[in-house]
Design an enzyme around this catalytic site. Structure first.
Site, PDB file in Angstrom:
ATOM      1  NE  ARG A 126      -2.802  -0.296   3.254  1.00  0.00           N
ATOM      2  CZ  ARG A 126      -3.801  -1.192   3.174  1.00  0.00           C
ATOM      3  NH1 ARG A 126      -4.859  -0.930   2.478  1.00  0.00           N
ATOM      4  NH2 ARG A 126      -3.710  -2.334   3.840  1.00  0.00           N
ATOM      5  CE1 TYR A 127       0.117   4.306   3.985  1.00  0.00           C
ATOM      6  CE2 TYR A 127       0.299   2.047   4.774  1.00  0.00           C
ATOM      7  CZ  TYR A 127      -0.352   3.267   4.774  1.00  0.00           C
ATOM      8  OH  TYR A 127      -1.462   3.436   5.553  1.00  0.00           O
ATOM      9  NE  ARG A 181       4.332   1.972   6.188  1.00  0.00           N
ATOM     10  CZ  ARG A 181       4.324   3.234   5.717  1.00  0.00           C
ATOM     11  NH1 ARG A 181       5.299   3.667   4.936  1.00  0.00           N
ATOM     12  NH2 ARG A 181       3.333   4.049   6.006  1.00  0.00           N
ATOM     13  CB  CYS A 237      -6.169 -15.433  15.019  1.00  0.00           C
ATOM     14  SG  CYS A 237      -5.959 -14.342  13.607  1.00  0.00           S
ATOM     15  CB  CYS A 244     -10.827  -9.887  17.567  1.00  0.00           C
ATOM     16  SG  CYS A 244      -9.161 -10.341  18.128  1.00  0.00           S
ATOM     17  CB  CYS A 262     -11.339  -9.613  13.128  1.00  0.00           C
ATOM     18  SG  CYS A 262      -9.971  -9.841  11.972  1.00  0.00           S
ATOM     19  NE  ARG A 288      -5.463  -7.817   6.848  1.00  0.00           N
ATOM     20  CZ  ARG A 288      -4.368  -7.384   7.475  1.00  0.00           C
ATOM     21  NH1 ARG A 288      -3.909  -8.030   8.539  1.00  0.00           N
ATOM     22  NH2 ARG A 288      -3.719  -6.324   7.034  1.00  0.00           N
ATOM     23  CG  ASP A 307     -10.648  -0.926  10.318  1.00  0.00           C
ATOM     24  OD1 ASP A 307     -10.382   0.223   9.931  1.00  0.00           O
ATOM     25  OD2 ASP A 307      -9.807  -1.684  10.847  1.00  0.00           O
ATOM     26  CG  ASP A 355      -6.316   1.432   8.283  1.00  0.00           C
ATOM     27  OD1 ASP A 355      -5.569   1.612   7.309  1.00  0.00           O
ATOM     28  OD2 ASP A 355      -5.956   0.904   9.348  1.00  0.00           O
ATOM     29  CE  LYS A 391      -2.570   1.655  10.539  1.00  0.00           C
ATOM     30  NZ  LYS A 391      -2.277   0.859   9.322  1.00  0.00           N
TER      31      LYS A 391
HETATM   32  S1  SF4 Z   1      -7.952  -8.738  15.012  1.00  0.00           S
HETATM   33 FE1  SF4 Z   1      -8.330 -10.363  13.470  1.00  0.00          FE
HETATM   34  S2  SF4 Z   1      -6.304 -10.836  12.645  1.00  0.00           S
HETATM   35 FE2  SF4 Z   1      -5.989  -9.773  14.633  1.00  0.00          FE
HETATM   36  S3  SF4 Z   1      -5.884 -11.431  16.183  1.00  0.00           S
HETATM   37 FE3  SF4 Z   1      -8.015 -10.723  16.100  1.00  0.00          FE
HETATM   38  S4  SF4 Z   1      -8.978 -12.152  14.668  1.00  0.00           S
HETATM   39 FE4  SF4 Z   1      -6.769 -12.310  14.296  1.00  0.00          FE
END
Ligand code: SF4
Length: 355
Positions: free
Chosen positions: A86-87, A90, A99, A103, A106, A108, A269, A306, A313
């Protein structure tokens, strides 16, 4: 390892009558809670800030017109599988989609967990390395995913050494939740795997509530820092988890006590089914202003958004400096004006123009 909601009931984390609701959510989004995180949950507290992060909620089934499956636009900037560029200086490299916990907020969530490829294939990994080798502007590689510390120490060591062998890669940054979610994974072998000779390694720890920094988590972090690995934090501002100045203060102080420099506080997000966990930007700015009044600069993260769609960001914290002359932005930078600057108590002071 992902969990069936029935396991959450069996472990006493949720009431059995919520099982149908949890099953509907689990059909859509992965569920996992480690023993370390489960031990922090008070099942008698319907507002528990740890449960809010990991225990599914029927509100996740509600979507809004603004939800986006790829809210920060990884796909738009992905030249090859497992890479996001994206940048200019990096890239993100995603060697794993697994994971230790999943979460509920999340960003993603459509890309991590079961049903997704758990790791890059050998050929995709080789192509990603070729891309990094060929792009000499890439100074920093950020391992993310999924959680890179879910790889075995042996595999992680190989990835670290492959990257460090590329002359222009000077920094390898690892984004992880493992030191809090599953501290026993930070073994001597894992620490050794992170140590490479030809690049500087940074670890960014994701935690959102001070209670996550348990004694076991602090010991895991100490193993990393004592090995000479500098650490920064990243947290997400979450309604019902850390959306009070007291909760943020305790979290940032805990990071600094652990020798972790607070780095990012992300605004939530637009991930599907996460609106119930988001604050408003105005609430985030007010919280950052209040935090500045209570803790030192060492404890201040940068509040960032973001930009949906992949524009990157932007800092979105409160503005402490205002030009008195409203058209100053259109003038040359060396044509000074008078400013109003706000102190940590909210008082406004005048600052003179350069003579
Ligand atoms: S935010 Fe998403 S990618 Fe990060 S630890 Fe939690 S579930 Fe995994």
């Amino acid at each position: 390892m992902t969990l069936d909601p029935v396991d959450l009931v069996a472990r006493g984390l949720v009431a059995a009558e919520r099982l149908p609701e949890l099953r509907r959510v689990a059909e859509k989004f992965a569920v996992a809670v480690t023993d370390d995180m489960a031990a922090l949950i008070d099942p008698a507290d319907p507002q528990d800030p740890i449960a809010a992060q990991f225990v599914p909620n029927a509100a996740e089934l509600e979507t809004t017109g603004d939800d986006q499956a790829d809210p920060i636009g990884d796909e738009r900037w992905s030249p090859l599988p497992g890479l996001v560029h994206r940048y200019p200086d990096r890239v993100l490299l995603k060697p794993s989609h697994v994971c230790p916990v999943y979460c509920r907020f999340c960003f993603r969530r459509e890309m991590v967990g079961p049903g997704k490829d758990s790791a890059l294939s050998d050929s995709a990994y080789a192509s990603a390395l070729d891309y990094i080798r060929a792009n000499k502007d890439i100074w920093e590689v950020i391992l993310t995913g999924g959680d890179p510390l879910m790889l075995s120490p042996r595999r992680l060591s190989q990835v670290m050494n492959d990257l460090a062998a590329i002359d222009h890669v000077r920094i390898i940054r690892i984004h992880t939740r493992v030191p809090v979610a599953d501290p026993s994974r930070i073994s001597d072998d894992m620490v050794q795997a992170l140590k490479v000779d030809r690049a500087t390694v940074w670890v960014a720890l994701h935690a959102n509530h001070a209670r996550e920094l348990t004694e076991r988590a602090r010991a895991a972090v100490a193993r990393l820092v004592d090995a000479g690995i500098p650490m920064v934090s990243q947290s997400v501002l979450l309604r019902g988890v850390n959306d009070s100045v007291g909760a943020l203060e305790a979290l940032m102080r805990a990071f600094v006590e652990c020798r972790i420099k607070p780095y990012y506080l992300h605004h939530g997000d637009l991930a599907p089914g996460t609106a119930h966990l988001r604050t408003t930007l105005a609430q985030g700015q007010a919280l950052m202003g209040a935090l500045r009044g209570r803790v030192s600069g060492l404890c201040q993260p940068q509040y960032v958004l973001d930009i949906p769609g992949g524009a990157g960001k932007s800092p979105v914290g409160p503005n402490y400096l205002r030009a008195e002359n409203s058209f100053v932005g259109e003038r040359d930078a060396d044509q000074e004006t008078r400013y109003r600057v706000t102190d940590y108590c909210g008082e406004v002071h005048l600052y003179p123009p350069r003579p």
